[in-house]
Design an enzyme around this catalytic site. Structure first.
Site, PDB file in Angstrom:
ATOM      1  CB  CYS A 155      -0.943  -0.003   1.196  1.00 17.80           C
ATOM      2  SG  CYS A 155      -2.046  -1.432   1.235  1.00 17.80           S
TER       3      CYS A 155
ATOM      4  CG  ASN B   3      -6.968  -0.772   0.429  1.00 23.81           C
ATOM      5  OD1 ASN B   3      -6.111  -0.513  -0.403  1.00 23.81           O
ATOM      6  ND2 ASN B   3      -6.672  -1.172   1.656  1.00 23.81           N
TER       7      ASN B   3
ATOM      8  CG  HIS C 252      -3.165   3.267   1.709  1.00 22.53           C
ATOM      9  ND1 HIS C 252      -3.581   2.909   0.445  1.00 22.53           N
ATOM     10  CD2 HIS C 252      -3.474   2.211   2.521  1.00 22.53           C
ATOM     11  CE1 HIS C 252      -4.102   1.699   0.482  1.00 22.53           C
ATOM     12  NE2 HIS C 252      -4.054   1.263   1.718  1.00 22.53           N
TER      13      HIS C 252
END
Length: 314
Positions: free
Chosen positions: A113, A270, A240
């Site tokens: 990520c 995500n 993020h």
């Protein structure tokens, strides 16, 4: 030493949209359950004709067009991804081939990520060292391929997409990319996993939540200090896009009281390494951040790793 700057952005998402109600027909969940816990309403899911390198190339082509550059102008391609199936050719090599580039250096970077902010720092360092002049930096992940669609605690989080930035040399002291602050917590690396055959995504959600909301805000403030920017002077904060319940408290604790806070997670889920460049590209495309404004980029997640820098908005 020559500095560097982001001169253009681009993003790509598959056309297929998966809503919370769609997921409720697949697994024991509901729109209310998902929204209250992670803040996500929809996510985009790629089909078999949209592999990681295709999404990456689409985002890269858009960024190049916005920059007014052609494929032959790029001498370094970095693709941050953790969902590449093949070891070789790399995603970067495949992107270079798809875009018709000349002979750029090509590298994949897998820091899950926080991959994009690691890759952006790597491009900045390469340009400062004189090893490259113009770089295409991409974050791209196809999380639907590694989702466990029977696990309601994780499958509701994930989406597919790509975001790209064109990075060029810039005079020292001008608008550009600030120094990176990066690191990890190796003893907690198993808190986020992509393991097995076939690979599947899993995480210890509560551990990640506690780490992100308690340990990351002071690190993000140190990123601003390294850049010589006070948090209240930031024009935007792009974290993020993991979970709205992480993004909002972390942004608040950073003290960026005047900043636009990216909340693309609501519409995109995500998307791992794609989340930061995709969210920033959308903010710029909508005109929500002024050109030249200082923007905090801060990635975190798998390994438990983190990396952040302040850039000037293109």
């Amino acid at each position: 030493m020559t500095g560097s700057r982001v001169v253009a952005l681009g993003h790509y998402q598959p056309a297929k949209v998966l809503t919370n109600d769609d997921l409720a027909a697949m697994v024991d969940t509901s729109d209310e359950w998902i929204t209250s816990r992670v803040g996500i309403k929809t996510r985009h899911v790629g089909g078999p004709d949209e592999p990681v390198d295709e999404m990456a190339a689409q985002a890269g082509a858009k960024a190049l067009a916005t920059a007014g550059l052609g494929p032959l102008d790029i001498d370094l391609v970095l693709v941050a991804t953790s969902t590449a199936i093949d070891r070789s050719p790399s995603m970067a090599a495949r992107v270079a081939a798809r875009l018709g580039m000349g002979s750029p250096a090509v590298m994949d970077i897998n820091v899950v990520c926080s991959g994009f902010t690691h890759a952006l720092a790597t491009a900045d360092h390469a340009i400062r060292a004189g090893a490259a002049a113009r770089a295409l930096v991409i974050g791209a992940d196809k999380m639907a391929d590694i989702a466990d669609w029977t696990d309601r605690s994780t499958c509701v989080l994930l989406g597919d997409g790509a975001g790209a930035a064109v990075v060029t040399a810039d005079a020292p002291g001008g608008p550009g990319i600030g120094p990176v602050l990066w690191g990890s917590v190796p003893e907690m690396g198993n808190a986020v996993r992509i393991e097995g055959t076939p690979p599947r995504f899993a995480q210890e959600g509560q551990s990640v939540y506690r780490w992100a909301t308690t340990q990351l805000p002071p690190i993000a403030r140190r990123v601003c200090e390294k850049a010589g920017i006070a948090p209240e002077d930031l024009g935007a904060v792009v974290l993020h896009q993991a979970n709205l319940r992480i993004i909002e408290p972390v942004a608040r604790k950073i003290g960026a009281v005047n900043a636009v806070i990216a909340r693309d997670v609501v519409d995109s889920g995500n998307t791992s390494a794609a989340s930061i460049p995709m969210a920033l590209s959308k903010l710029v495309e909508r005109g929500e951040v002024a050109s030249g404004a200082p923007v905090l980029l801060f990635g975190f997640g798998g390994n438990l790793s983190y990396a952040g820098q302040v850039i000037r908005c293109p």
